[in-house]
Design a protein around this motif. Structure first.
Motif, PDB file in Angstrom:
ATOM      1  N   LEU A   8       0.835  -1.205   0.000  1.00 51.82           N
ATOM      2  CA  LEU A   8       0.000   0.000   0.000  1.00 51.82           C
ATOM      3  C   LEU A   8       0.871   1.257   0.000  1.00 51.82           C
ATOM      4  CD1 LEU A   8      -2.721  -1.135   2.562  1.00 51.82           C
ATOM      5  CD2 LEU A   8      -3.046  -0.802   0.105  1.00 51.82           C
ATOM      6  N   ALA A   9       1.936   1.250   0.802  1.00 57.05           N
ATOM      7  CA  ALA A   9       2.829   2.414   0.840  1.00 57.05           C
ATOM      8  C   ALA A   9       3.500   2.628  -0.511  1.00 57.05           C
ATOM      9  CB  ALA A   9       3.886   2.213   1.932  1.00 57.05           C
ATOM     10  N   ALA A  10       3.854   1.530  -1.191  1.00 60.79           N
ATOM     11  CA  ALA A  10       4.503   1.644  -2.497  1.00 60.79           C
ATOM     12  C   ALA A  10       3.537   2.174  -3.551  1.00 60.79           C
ATOM     13  CB  ALA A  10       5.058   0.293  -2.924  1.00 60.79           C
ATOM     14  N   LEU A  11       2.292   1.737  -3.507  1.00 61.40           N
ATOM     15  CA  LEU A  11       1.289   2.259  -4.449  1.00 61.40           C
ATOM     16  C   LEU A  11       1.051   3.734  -4.211  1.00 61.40           C
ATOM     17  CD1 LEU A  11      -1.282  -0.683  -4.390  1.00 61.40           C
ATOM     18  CD2 LEU A  11       0.138  -0.007  -6.338  1.00 61.40           C
ATOM     19  N   TYR A  12       0.974   4.127  -2.948  1.00 58.96           N
ATOM     20  CA  TYR A  12       0.779   5.551  -2.624  1.00 58.96           C
ATOM     21  C   TYR A  12       1.956   6.378  -3.118  1.00 58.96           C
ATOM     22  CZ  TYR A  12       0.099   9.806   0.070  1.00 58.96           C
ATOM     23  OH  TYR A  12      -0.055  11.126   0.440  1.00 58.96           O
ATOM     24  N   ALA A  13       3.169   5.837  -2.966  1.00 61.08           N
ATOM     25  CA  ALA A  13       4.362   6.561  -3.418  1.00 61.08           C
ATOM     26  C   ALA A  13       4.370   6.743  -4.928  1.00 61.08           C
ATOM     27  CB  ALA A  13       5.625   5.812  -2.976  1.00 61.08           C
ATOM     28  N   ARG A  14       3.652   5.890  -5.642  1.00 63.03           N
ATOM     29  CA  ARG A  14       3.545   6.004  -7.096  1.00 63.03           C
ATOM     30  C   ARG A  14       2.320   6.802  -7.512  1.00 63.03           C
ATOM     31  NH1 ARG A  14       6.369   1.977 -10.346  1.00 63.03           N
ATOM     32  NH2 ARG A  14       7.915   0.926  -9.068  1.00 63.03           N
ATOM     33  N   ASP A  15       1.706   7.493  -6.557  1.00 62.10           N
ATOM     34  CA  ASP A  15       0.573   8.394  -6.812  1.00 62.10           C
ATOM     35  C   ASP A  15      -0.658   7.670  -7.342  1.00 62.10           C
ATOM     36  OD1 ASP A  15       2.039  10.689  -6.032  1.00 62.10           O
ATOM     37  OD2 ASP A  15       2.970  10.800  -8.005  1.00 62.10           O
ATOM     38  N   VAL A  16      -0.849   6.432  -6.944  1.00 68.33           N
ATOM     39  CA  VAL A  16      -2.075   5.725  -7.298  1.00 68.33           C
ATOM     40  C   VAL A  16      -3.184   6.234  -6.374  1.00 68.33           C
ATOM     41  CG1 VAL A  16      -3.220   3.487  -7.468  1.00 68.33           C
ATOM     42  CG2 VAL A  16      -0.781   3.703  -8.035  1.00 68.33           C
ATOM     43  N   PRO A  17      -4.266   6.780  -6.914  1.00 73.07           N
ATOM     44  CA  PRO A  17      -5.327   7.345  -6.059  1.00 73.07           C
ATOM     45  C   PRO A  17      -5.982   6.281  -5.183  1.00 73.07           C
ATOM     46  CG  PRO A  17      -5.573   8.057  -8.347  1.00 73.07           C
ATOM     47  CD  PRO A  17      -4.551   6.964  -8.351  1.00 73.07           C
ATOM     48  N   ALA A  18      -6.421   6.689  -3.999  1.00 69.59           N
ATOM     49  CA  ALA A  18      -7.030   5.757  -3.058  1.00 69.59           C
ATOM     50  C   ALA A  18      -8.269   5.097  -3.635  1.00 69.59           C
ATOM     51  CB  ALA A  18      -7.375   6.486  -1.757  1.00 69.59           C
ATOM     52  N   GLU A  19      -9.011   5.824  -4.487  1.00 67.54           N
ATOM     53  CA  GLU A  19     -10.238   5.252  -5.046  1.00 67.54           C
ATOM     54  C   GLU A  19      -9.974   4.123  -6.030  1.00 67.54           C
ATOM     55  OE1 GLU A  19      -9.473   9.291  -7.095  1.00 67.54           O
ATOM     56  OE2 GLU A  19      -9.435   8.448  -5.060  1.00 67.54           O
ATOM     57  N   GLN A  20      -8.712   3.948  -6.438  1.00 67.81           N
ATOM     58  CA  GLN A  20      -8.376   2.854  -7.340  1.00 67.81           C
ATOM     59  C   GLN A  20      -7.797   1.654  -6.609  1.00 67.81           C
ATOM     60  OE1 GLN A  20      -6.591   5.797 -10.690  1.00 67.81           O
ATOM     61  NE2 GLN A  20      -6.528   3.638 -11.251  1.00 67.81           N
ATOM     62  N   VAL A  45      -6.909   0.373   6.946  1.00 63.88           N
ATOM     63  CA  VAL A  45      -5.464   0.455   6.774  1.00 63.88           C
ATOM     64  C   VAL A  45      -5.122   1.823   6.202  1.00 63.88           C
ATOM     65  CG1 VAL A  45      -4.991  -1.997   6.538  1.00 63.88           C
ATOM     66  CG2 VAL A  45      -5.717  -0.712   4.533  1.00 63.88           C
ATOM     67  N   GLU A  46      -3.963   2.331   6.594  1.00 63.40           N
ATOM     68  CA  GLU A  46      -3.551   3.663   6.148  1.00 63.40           C
ATOM     69  C   GLU A  46      -3.177   3.650   4.671  1.00 63.40           C
ATOM     70  OE1 GLU A  46      -0.399   5.137   8.514  1.00 63.40           O
ATOM     71  OE2 GLU A  46      -1.570   5.242  10.364  1.00 63.40           O
ATOM     72  N   TYR A  47      -3.543   4.735   4.001  1.00 60.71           N
ATOM     73  CA  TYR A  47      -3.120   4.932   2.615  1.00 60.71           C
ATOM     74  C   TYR A  47      -2.814   6.421   2.471  1.00 60.71           C
ATOM     75  CZ  TYR A  47      -2.713   4.241  -2.391  1.00 60.71           C
ATOM     76  OH  TYR A  47      -2.223   4.156  -3.669  1.00 60.71           O
ATOM     77  N   GLY A  48      -1.578   6.774   2.774  1.00 57.45           N
ATOM     78  CA  GLY A  48      -1.226   8.187   2.830  1.00 57.45           C
ATOM     79  C   GLY A  48      -2.023   8.846   3.932  1.00 57.45           C
ATOM     80  N   GLU A  49      -2.711   9.934   3.613  1.00 54.50           N
ATOM     81  CA  GLU A  49      -3.547  10.614   4.602  1.00 54.50           C
ATOM     82  C   GLU A  49      -4.953  10.032   4.653  1.00 54.50           C
ATOM     83  OE1 GLU A  49      -3.455  14.736   3.673  1.00 54.50           O
ATOM     84  OE2 GLU A  49      -1.320  14.974   4.113  1.00 54.50           O
ATOM     85  N   ASP A  50      -5.244   9.111   3.744  1.00 55.59           N
ATOM     86  CA  ASP A  50      -6.543   8.461   3.719  1.00 55.59           C
ATOM     87  C   ASP A  50      -6.460   7.109   4.424  1.00 55.59           C
ATOM     88  OD1 ASP A  50      -7.803  10.470   2.139  1.00 55.59           O
ATOM     89  OD2 ASP A  50      -6.821   9.657   0.359  1.00 55.59           O
ATOM     90  N   SER A  51      -7.572   6.438   4.468  1.00 54.37           N
ATOM     91  CA  SER A  51      -7.622   5.069   4.965  1.00 54.37           C
ATOM     92  C   SER A  51      -8.556   4.270   4.070  1.00 54.37           C
ATOM     93  CB  SER A  51      -8.084   5.016   6.423  1.00 54.37           C
ATOM     94  OG  SER A  51      -9.403   5.526   6.545  1.00 54.37           O
ATOM     95  N   ILE A  52      -8.321   2.968   4.010  1.00 53.17           N
ATOM     96  CA  ILE A  52      -9.116   2.072   3.176  1.00 53.17           C
ATOM     97  C   ILE A  52      -9.666   0.966   4.070  1.00 53.17           C
ATOM     98  CG2 ILE A  52      -9.090   0.487   1.207  1.00 53.17           C
ATOM     99  CD1 ILE A  52      -6.705   2.049   0.107  1.00 53.17           C
TER     100      ILE A  52
END
Length: 342
Positions: A21-33, A47-54
């Motif tokens: 999840l941290a790696a996807l966030y670092a690649r600017d993959v939006p949380a909605e995807q 679970v944390e996803y940058g400043e969001d949670s999923i």
């Protein structure tokens, strides 16, 4: 990457899953995807996803409709069930477990080593990745193979308890507290107490074999990866569970086809972008698991040779087993797969 691509991270609450999840966030993959999946016990957690949670959904064979990429950070028995179901739903699947590494119909891919295999996937929509020890050892051996040729590499892998996931980390925490309080703990995640101990067994033993599945996996995975190079140095050794949390340390003894001075060996290692050479022992600079945390490169150093056997070189390497598998392997392989034609 397509704006409508849905990515499923299965095992999202585990050690590797959180790194994915941290790696996807670092690649600017939006949380909605991104969708997070876990066990029944994890359902409903966030679970944390940058400043969001999923919110974590329950993983099951029927949940992948509409998902384009499934990243499996799950035990082998779970991957064997979910990978075919995700494939049948039309998704690309990348699995980090040992479930498919011995299956010649499932490509074994190590990004940065044989990335071209991702463009040649023809049977099915599933690819698998090598384990962390194989990943580190292959990256160390490859520049030496190019420069000198390599006959074999003998490895002693000192593996942190995160190799057993969250359960392994929790067990070492509890055992350490118990032992410091004068209590003898019971082992659950490992065959013996790992707190203040070394256990020369990681995983189960092969049937009718003195080798563990972890150790046998190194030999098989290295042979499959090096097959694309036209020669296959033999990789074998011993896996030891050690009382550290994250990261693996590898002592490697490499037999070269053509002996070379240590300076040339060190220079060859420096040609690999997958490696970081830390080799100034007089200044107490060498690889250690605490230095490699969240570093995608494999650290290598303590390069030595024996005058009596100049074809043998001894080295020490360290790899972050969670981040390396997630950031550079699982995620990179998955995103490259979805870019290729169906």
């Amino acid at each position: 990457m397509k704006n409508d691509l849905q990515i499923a991270v299965v095992g999202a609450t585990g050690v590797v899953g959180r790194e994915v999840l941290a790696a996807l966030y670092a690649r600017d993959v939006p949380a909605e995807q991104v969708r997070a999946f876990g066990s029944e016990r994890s359902k409903g957690l966030e679970v944390e996803y940058g400043e969001d949670s999923i919110e974590v959904e329950r993983a099951a064979p029927d949940v992948f409709r509409g998902v384009g990429l499934v990243l499996l950070a799950t035990p082998a028995e779970v991957s064997r069930t979910l990978a075919p179901a995700a494939q049948a739903s039309g998704a690309w699947v990348v699995d980090i477990s040992s479930a498919f590494r011995s299956d010649g119909n499932v490509p074994l891919v190590l990004p940065g080593f044989n990335t071209e295999a991702l463009a040649q996937v023809t049977k099915g929509r599933v690819v698998c990745l090598p384990g962390a020890v194989t990943t580190a050892a292959v990256h160390v051996v490859e520049p030496l193979r190019r420069a000198f040729g390599v006959v074999r590499a003998q490895v002693t892998a000192m593996m942190g308890v995160s190799s057993a996931g969250v359960r392994g980390v929790a067990e070492l925490e509890k055992q350490t507290a118990d032992l410091l309080s004068g209590r003898e703990p019971e082992p659950h995640a490992f065959p013996h107490r790992v707190g203040f101990n070394l256990v020369p067994q990681v995983g189960g033993f092969m049937v009718n074999s003195p080798w563990t599945e972890e150790e046998a996996g190194w030999t098989l995975e290295a042979a499959r990866l090096f097959a694309s190079r036209g020669e296959a140095p033999v990789l074998a050794g011993t896996a030891v569970q050690v009382p550290s949390f994250y990261g693996h340390g590898l002592s490697l003894h490499v037999q070269l086809k053509k002996a070379g001075p240590v300076e040339q060996v060190r220079a060859a290692l420096k040609t690999s972008p997958a490696l970081k050479v830390l080799d100034a022992p007089g200044e107490r600079i060498y690889p250690m698991p605490m230095l490699v945390t969240s570093d995608p490169t494999v650290h290598v150093g303590r390069v030595r040779a024996f005058p009596q056997a100049p074809e043998w070189v001894t080295l020490f390497a360290a790899v972050d087993n969670a981040t390396r598998g997630a950031a550079l392997n699982l995620v990179e392989a998955g995103l490259k797969l979805v870019e290729r034609p169906v």
